[in-house]
Design an enzyme around this catalytic site. Structure first.
Site, mmCIF file in Angstrom:
data_model
loop_
_atom_site.group_PDB
_atom_site.id
_atom_site.type_symbol
_atom_site.label_atom_id
_atom_site.label_comp_id
_atom_site.label_asym_id
_atom_site.label_seq_id
_atom_site.Cartn_x
_atom_site.Cartn_y
_atom_site.Cartn_z
ATOM 1 C CG HIS A 35 73.016 29.893 3.856
ATOM 2 N ND1 HIS A 35 72.007 30.355 3.035
ATOM 3 C CD2 HIS A 35 74.047 29.556 3.042
ATOM 4 C CE1 HIS A 35 72.412 30.283 1.775
ATOM 5 N NE2 HIS A 35 73.661 29.807 1.757
ATOM 6 C CD GLU B 151 77.224 32.124 1.387
ATOM 7 O OE1 GLU B 151 77.687 31.333 0.558
ATOM 8 O OE2 GLU B 151 76.167 31.933 1.989
ATOM 9 N N GLY C 233 73.053 32.067 -5.764
ATOM 10 C CA GLY C 233 72.188 31.332 -6.690
ATOM 11 C C GLY C 233 71.637 32.175 -7.828
ATOM 12 C CD GLU D 298 69.619 29.466 0.339
ATOM 13 O OE1 GLU D 298 69.787 28.327 0.808
ATOM 14 O OE2 GLU D 298 70.140 29.843 -0.734
ATOM 15 C CB SER E 193 77.026 33.196 -8.615
ATOM 16 O OG SER E 193 75.642 33.246 -8.386
ATOM 17 C CG ASN F 290 75.038 25.184 1.501
ATOM 18 O OD1 ASN F 290 74.428 24.207 1.920
ATOM 19 N ND2 ASN F 290 74.554 26.422 1.572
ATOM 20 C CE LYS G 230 72.517 27.140 -1.630
ATOM 21 N NZ LYS G 230 72.074 28.372 -2.239
#
Ligand code: PEP
Length: 692
Positions: free
Chosen positions: A535, A607, A613, A537, A653, A448, A450
């Site tokens: 996702h 996730e 991250g 985010e 991660s 991904n 991003k």
């Protein structure tokens, strides 16, 4: 098909370049290690030619010679086996980039006559060396640019052992040849050579052609003329010199000459014609000679007097230095003057000893191995060292054996370990999860990106990844999920590859006046087959609710896209032990309206938001527990078969160092990768998490 053929041609070319470089470096490193003093003299020549010898300490040339041979040999071995491809090809490129302009300068200015790349084994002219370096530069560039296509012959686990052994081997070889003499002698004065014969010019040999160059002056201007263009008498004669016009036959030995210090006579012929034995003590600079074996030298001299053999000390040092040596050592033997370079060429030691008979070199010794009373027990014709022998072939055999045998053992052990760990991994997987044998669901590693990479960077990345994976096939499905603007270009590049393409989002509307949005149909029209939805985010920053995501999922499915649907709890929820509840709600609210057929087209990605991250990965156990829970939820809703067939990826991660452990869990079917998907080498490391 066309692409495959192109790939094969490219891979072949790159590996040819790599083997060419490996062969050249192994060869040049080896020949330098065999004759460390030879390389030392060459480095001294260079430093003197450039007028910088005073900048360096006296041990520098020797240290440089050993370091250079070790570097070249180790690089050659690394290139040969495909060890640390990036480092090896980069270092090679640096080395050749440094050497090429230097050799161009040598070719133009000619400060030293031969570059010394291959010692005395293969003497190249400066222009030949430059041409060779241009070819190597091209090869190094190709090997570096497409280093991922270099096939490796040793596993990463054992590569350090092979590199370390190569370094140790070449260092020991250099030191051995320093203490003793070069184990292989490629110089004109090797054992077995008849100096007299190698000095003579055969009657039918073509002589060199020389011409006179006249230097004349007129009106303050000086010019050079030959007899062919000699000018009129208005020019005044200044000087004349002789120049070689055409090279003729050159005997292998041109510079051997012994001038008696005592009489000033040239006694070369007398010594070379002597049918009896002659000892030559060779100290090219007597003032620098090692005097630790003075007694032994005097004993050898006494022995030769006693047995009626001649004994001379050959040096290029001035008389006062010779006198000092005599005073210091009590030397009674006669001295002869010989050219410094010739003496350095005859024996790589100061002092060294040579035994000759009738002009033939029978044996040479370094200072550390002079024959003593236990060797010189009888007259030489009764001893083995008094026999004529050529260079020992068995030395080459032993040297190669010392290198090849341990290296073969390392390779054999490596093969055994690789096979064993593959077998164990397979058995382990079966033990952990008996269902794995019949596992229908796919293992997937999806990147991904991003909001990263420009179009150009994205294109370069996928090209590189495509090459890497073409060479080393992945054991799982690989996807790259990119920003919208990359999709069409990336999908075209990856059309004939095993890598799938996905978007990172799509609109919750089919089409219409929604400025700035991209629909599922548009995504599908680029050739992409997947789309990441939900996702964390997007949920957090763009307010994507369960209802919006439900629409997006439906539109994606109806346009033939496979949604990679993300679920996961935030830290506070994990700390409150509410993760199962959160994940269940996310699944139920956006997906559980789907039919079992539609649900079977979904890929899930668990996730944990606190791991995305942050560098903080869920433990392998946490991941497995949650994945097993998700599967049980699916089984409850859609049945066991649907649950077993759903791929559930882990995200947060995940990187090359933890991928294997995470993917080893029976319910973890791969990863959704953020940070580690931005560099091809890292992404490949994660993909390799599925390798044994
Ligand atoms: C992600 O954004 O989906 C993700 C898992 O990111 P990272 O790997 O960087 O944690």
């Amino acid at each position: 098909m066309e692409n495959k053929r192109l790939h094969i041609i490219k891979a072949t070319l790159i590996n040819v370049c790599r083997f060419l470089l490996a062969a050249v470096f192994i060869f040049s490193g080896f020949v330098k290690a065999v004759d460390p003093f030879g390389s030392t003299y060459k480095i001294q020549d260079y430093l003197e030619a450039f007028g910088i010898s005073a900048w360096f300490p006296s041990f520098f040339p020797l240290l440089g010679a050993i370091a250079l041979s070790t570097l070249e040999f180790a690089l050659g071995v690394m290139l040969f086996f495909g060890i640390r491809k990036g480092t090896a090809t980069l270092l090679t490129l640096f080395l050749i980039c440094f050497m090429t302009p230097l050799t161009l300068y040598l070719a133009i200015a000619d400060p030293v006559s031969d570059c010394g790349c291959f010692g005395d084994v293969w003497i190249l002219t400066n222009w030949e060396t430059f041409t060779k370096n241009i070819v190597l530069l091209l090869a190094a560039f190709v090997a570096f640019k497409w280093r991922y296509l270099i096939i490796r012959f040793i596993s990463p686990k054992s590569e350090w052992l092979a590199s370390l052994y190569s370094v140790i081997f070449i260092l020991i070889l250099s030191i051995y040849c320093l203490i003793h003499l070069p184990i292989l002698d490629f110089r004109p004065y090797r054992v077995g050579v008849n100096i007299r014969e190698d000095m003579s010019i055969p009657p039918d040999a073509k002589p060199g052609v020389y011409e006179s160059i006249f230097i004349l002056e007129k009106n303050g201007e000086r010019k050079e003329f030959t007899l062919d263009d000699y000018p009129d008498s208005t020019w005044t004669f200044v000087d004349v010199r002789t120049a070689l016009k055409e090279k003729g036959y050159e005997p292998p030995i041109r510079d051997f000459c012994m001038k008696s210090l005592e009489t000033g006579d040239d006694i070369t012929a007398e010594v070379l014609d002597d049918k009896n034995y002659t000892f030559l003590l060779i100290a090219h600079r007597i003032e620098g000679a090692d005097d630790s074996n003075i007694d032994l030298i005097n004993e050898i001299y006494d022995y030769s007097v006693e047995r009626g053999y001649a004994f001379y000390c050959l040096t290029s040092s001035p008389e006062d230095e010779i006198e000092q040596w005599k005073d210091k050592t009590g030397a009674e033997y006669p001295f002869c003057l010989t050219d410094d370079m010739t003496l350095k060429t005859i024996v790589r030691a100061n002092p060294g000893l040579a035994l000759i008979k009738d002009g033939t070199i029978l044996k040479k010794w370094s200072n550390n191995e002079f024959p003593d009373e236990y060797v010189l027990t009888d007259s030489l014709d009764k001893l083995r060292l008094g026999e004529e022998r050529s260079t020992d072939l068995h030395k080459i055999g032993w040297t190669l054996l010392w290198f090849i045998l341990p290296l073969s053992l390392i390779l054999g052990l490596d093969l055994f370990l690789v096979k064993r760990s593959a077998r164990l991994a397979k058995e382990n997987q079966r033990l952990i999860n008996p269902l794995i044998k019949n596992k229908m669901r796919k293992n997937i590693v999806a990147g991904n990106w991003k909001m990263n990479k420009t179009l150009r960077e994205g294109i370069e990345f996928v090209k590189e990844l495509k090459e890497i994976l073409a060479e080393d096939k992945p054991n799982c499905e690989v996807l790259v999920c990119t920003p919208f603007i990359h999709l069409a270009s990336v999908a075209t590049i990856l059309e004939v590859s095993a890598i799938g393409v996905g978007a990172e989002n799509c609109a919750d509307k089919a089409s219409g006046a929604y400025t700035g949005e991209v629909s599922a149909a548009m995504v599908a029209s680029t050739g992409a087959k997947y789309v990441i939805l939900g996702h964390s985010e997007r949920r957090a920053y763009y307010g994507e609710t369960a209802g919006i995501l439900k629409e997006k999922v439906k539109l994606a499915l109806s346009n033939g896209l496979t949604p990679i649907f993300c679920i996961g709890e935030v830290l506070a929820e994990r700390e409150a032990n509410k993760q199962n509840e959160v994940v269940y709600t996310q699944l139920a609210d956006s997906l559980f309206d789907l039919s079992v057929e539609d649900f079977s087209r979904i890929v899930l990605a668990y996730e944990p938001v606190w791991a995305i991250g942050t560098g903080r990965t869920a433990t392998s156990l946490q991941a497995q527990e949650m994945h097993a829970y998700i599967r049980s939820v699916i089984a409850d809703k859609y049945g066991k078969e649907a649950a077993e067939n759903t791929s559930i990826l882990y995200g947060g991660s995940c990187n090359p160092s933890n991928a294997k452990e995470l993917f080893g869990n029976p319910d973890v079917d791969g990863g959704l990768i953020g940070g580690a998907a931005l560099k091809a080498a890292d992404f490949k490391g994660v993909i390799d998490g599925f390798k044994a």
